[in-house]
Design a protein around this motif. Structure first.
Motif, PDB file in Angstrom:
ATOM      1  N   GLY A  38       0.851  -1.328   0.100  1.00  0.00           N
ATOM      2  CA  GLY A  38       0.036   0.095  -0.039  1.00  0.00           C
ATOM      3  C   GLY A  38       0.881   1.272   0.142  1.00  0.00           C
ATOM      4  O   GLY A  38       1.915   1.255   0.573  1.00  0.00           O
ATOM      5  N   SER A  39       0.243   2.167  -0.649  1.00  0.00           N
ATOM      6  CA  SER A  39       1.002   3.496  -0.419  1.00  0.00           C
ATOM      7  C   SER A  39       0.244   4.303   0.692  1.00  0.00           C
ATOM      8  O   SER A  39       0.692   5.373   1.093  1.00  0.00           O
ATOM      9  N   SER A  40      -0.678   3.787   1.318  1.00  0.00           N
ATOM     10  CA  SER A  40      -1.085   3.882   2.868  1.00  0.00           C
ATOM     11  C   SER A  40      -0.708   3.210   3.686  1.00  0.00           C
ATOM     12  O   SER A  40      -0.029   2.191   3.357  1.00  0.00           O
TER      13      SER A  40
ATOM     14  N   MET B  88       4.998   1.226   1.228  1.00  0.00           N
ATOM     15  CA  MET B  88       6.056   1.293   0.441  1.00  0.00           C
ATOM     16  C   MET B  88       7.075   2.025   1.270  1.00  0.00           C
ATOM     17  O   MET B  88       8.263   1.641   1.239  1.00  0.00           O
TER      18      MET B  88
ATOM     19  N   LEU C 110       3.431  10.508 -10.405  1.00  0.00           N
ATOM     20  CA  LEU C 110       3.110  10.047  -8.955  1.00  0.00           C
ATOM     21  C   LEU C 110       3.808  10.725  -7.953  1.00  0.00           C
ATOM     22  O   LEU C 110       3.671  10.439  -6.809  1.00  0.00           O
TER      23      LEU C 110
ATOM     24  N   MET D  17       2.692   3.623 -15.695  1.00  0.00           N
ATOM     25  CA  MET D  17       2.454   2.624 -14.844  1.00  0.00           C
ATOM     26  C   MET D  17       2.952   1.315 -15.352  1.00  0.00           C
ATOM     27  O   MET D  17       3.598   0.457 -14.795  1.00  0.00           O
TER      28      MET D  17
ATOM     29  N   ARG E 123       6.716   1.095 -15.174  1.00  0.00           N
ATOM     30  CA  ARG E 123       6.958   0.848 -14.019  1.00  0.00           C
ATOM     31  C   ARG E 123       6.750  -0.761 -13.520  1.00  0.00           C
ATOM     32  O   ARG E 123       8.006  -1.198 -13.038  1.00  0.00           O
TER      33      ARG E 123
ATOM     34  N   GLY F 239      -4.002  -1.521  -1.343  1.00  0.00           N
ATOM     35  CA  GLY F 239      -5.469  -1.382  -1.900  1.00  0.00           C
ATOM     36  C   GLY F 239      -5.542  -1.717  -3.249  1.00  0.00           C
ATOM     37  O   GLY F 239      -4.774  -2.690  -3.714  1.00  0.00           O
ATOM     38  N   TYR F 240      -6.236  -0.850  -4.360  1.00  0.00           N
ATOM     39  CA  TYR F 240      -6.379  -1.372  -5.481  1.00  0.00           C
ATOM     40  C   TYR F 240      -5.143  -1.657  -6.343  1.00  0.00           C
ATOM     41  O   TYR F 240      -4.841  -2.682  -7.188  1.00  0.00           O
ATOM     42  N   GLY F 241      -4.191  -0.817  -6.126  1.00  0.00           N
ATOM     43  CA  GLY F 241      -2.773  -0.949  -6.875  1.00  0.00           C
ATOM     44  C   GLY F 241      -1.932  -2.165  -6.463  1.00  0.00           C
ATOM     45  O   GLY F 241      -1.651  -2.627  -7.233  1.00  0.00           O
ATOM     46  N   THR F 242      -1.958  -2.332  -5.357  1.00  0.00           N
ATOM     47  CA  THR F 242      -1.261  -3.404  -4.756  1.00  0.00           C
ATOM     48  C   THR F 242      -2.019  -4.953  -5.523  1.00  0.00           C
ATOM     49  O   THR F 242      -1.373  -5.648  -5.845  1.00  0.00           O
TER      50      THR F 242
ATOM     51  N   GLU G 111      -1.403  -5.155  -9.183  1.00  0.00           N
ATOM     52  CA  GLU G 111       0.118  -5.712  -9.583  1.00  0.00           C
ATOM     53  C   GLU G 111       0.391  -7.144  -9.037  1.00  0.00           C
ATOM     54  O   GLU G 111       0.962  -7.919  -9.794  1.00  0.00           O
TER      55      GLU G 111
END
Ligand code: AMP
Length: 227
Positions: free
Chosen positions: A13-15, A50, A72, A111, A114, A131-134, A137
């Motif tokens: 997560g970026s959070s 992260m 980003l 992206m 990346r 979240g969604y990003g994780t 990926e």
């Protein structure tokens, strides 16, 4: 620093999430990678899990390579002050200087680039809560392994049972015969940092993968390059 022989790509997560264990365990994983002299490849952010995993590794002088799209930086690399690094409205091409906290950073255009670079550099993938990003990926490397585009280990670090409902969903997909029982073994689950390392070291490719032939050398579809 010399390039380590084994590099883990961590998706997370970026959070930071609601449970302090998420950050603590992410940091602990980063520490363990440095101790083991394994490298970390990650999304290049300083925020959330992260930042915790990267700082855990870099603060012990481990190898850290972050890969982040320029767009980003303002969201995920909050310690970078554009005016100090000549990054004009985050569209400049001035690289982020190597950092003691987050290691070496490569700026990319989008992206897909990346993920391709992360996948190419890594020897194995580990997903932490996110979240969604994780999830995106993680699921991409799972499907790519199923399609035999790559043959690298994939491990979920199930901190405090965060992924329990996701794992139930996968089991339901197996029960409903959308995922084969054998391909249900693509993802290994670890509950501690030590188990993550062990799962990567002892990973065995499942036998049910589709035996497809990809032409990885034409260069006309770099998104599907062998990773
Ligand atoms: P999240 O789990 O949503 O906090 O996102 C984790 C990381 O995944 C962040 O660095 C996001 O920028 C990244 N991410 C989200 N979607 C994608 C994507 N389609 N390709 C590559 N990275 C992504």
């Amino acid at each position: 620093m010399s390039t380590p022989t084994t590099k883990l790509c961590v998706f997370c997560g970026s959070s930071s999430g609601s449970d302090p264990s998420f950050v603590n365990q992410a940091k602990k994983l980063g520490n363990a990678l440095a101790d083991k002299q394994w490298g970390l490849v990650y999304g290049g952010g300083s925020t959330g899990l992260m930042g915790a995993v990267a700082n855990g590794c870099a603060s012990k002088r481990g190898y850290v390579h972050g890969i982040i799209p320029e767009a980003l930086i303002s969201r995920e690399r909050t310690e970078v002050k554009p005016e100090e690094h000549n990054i004009d409205n985050h569209n400049g091409l001035t690289p982020i200087p190597d950092s003691k906290e987050y290691g070496h950073t490569t700026l990319v255009k989008d992206m897909h680039t990346r993920k391709r670079l992360m996948g190419q550099e890594a020897d194995a993938f580990v997903a932490l809560p996110g979240g969604y990003g994780t999830l995106e990926e993680l699921m991409e490397v799972v499907t790519w392994q199923q399609l035999s585009i790559h043959d690298k280990p994939i491990v979920i670090f199930n901190i405090n049972g965060f992924f329990d409902s996701f794992l139930k969903f996968i089991q339901a997909s197996i029960d409903s015969q959308f995922v084969s029982v054998k391909n249900g073994e693509i993802i290994k689950v670890a509950n501690t940092v030590e188990e993550v390392i062990k799962a990567v070291e002892e990973y065995k490719l499942p036998e049910g993968r589709f035996n497809l032939k990809w032409d990885h050398n034409t260069g006309d579809n770099e998104f599907y390059d062998k990773i």
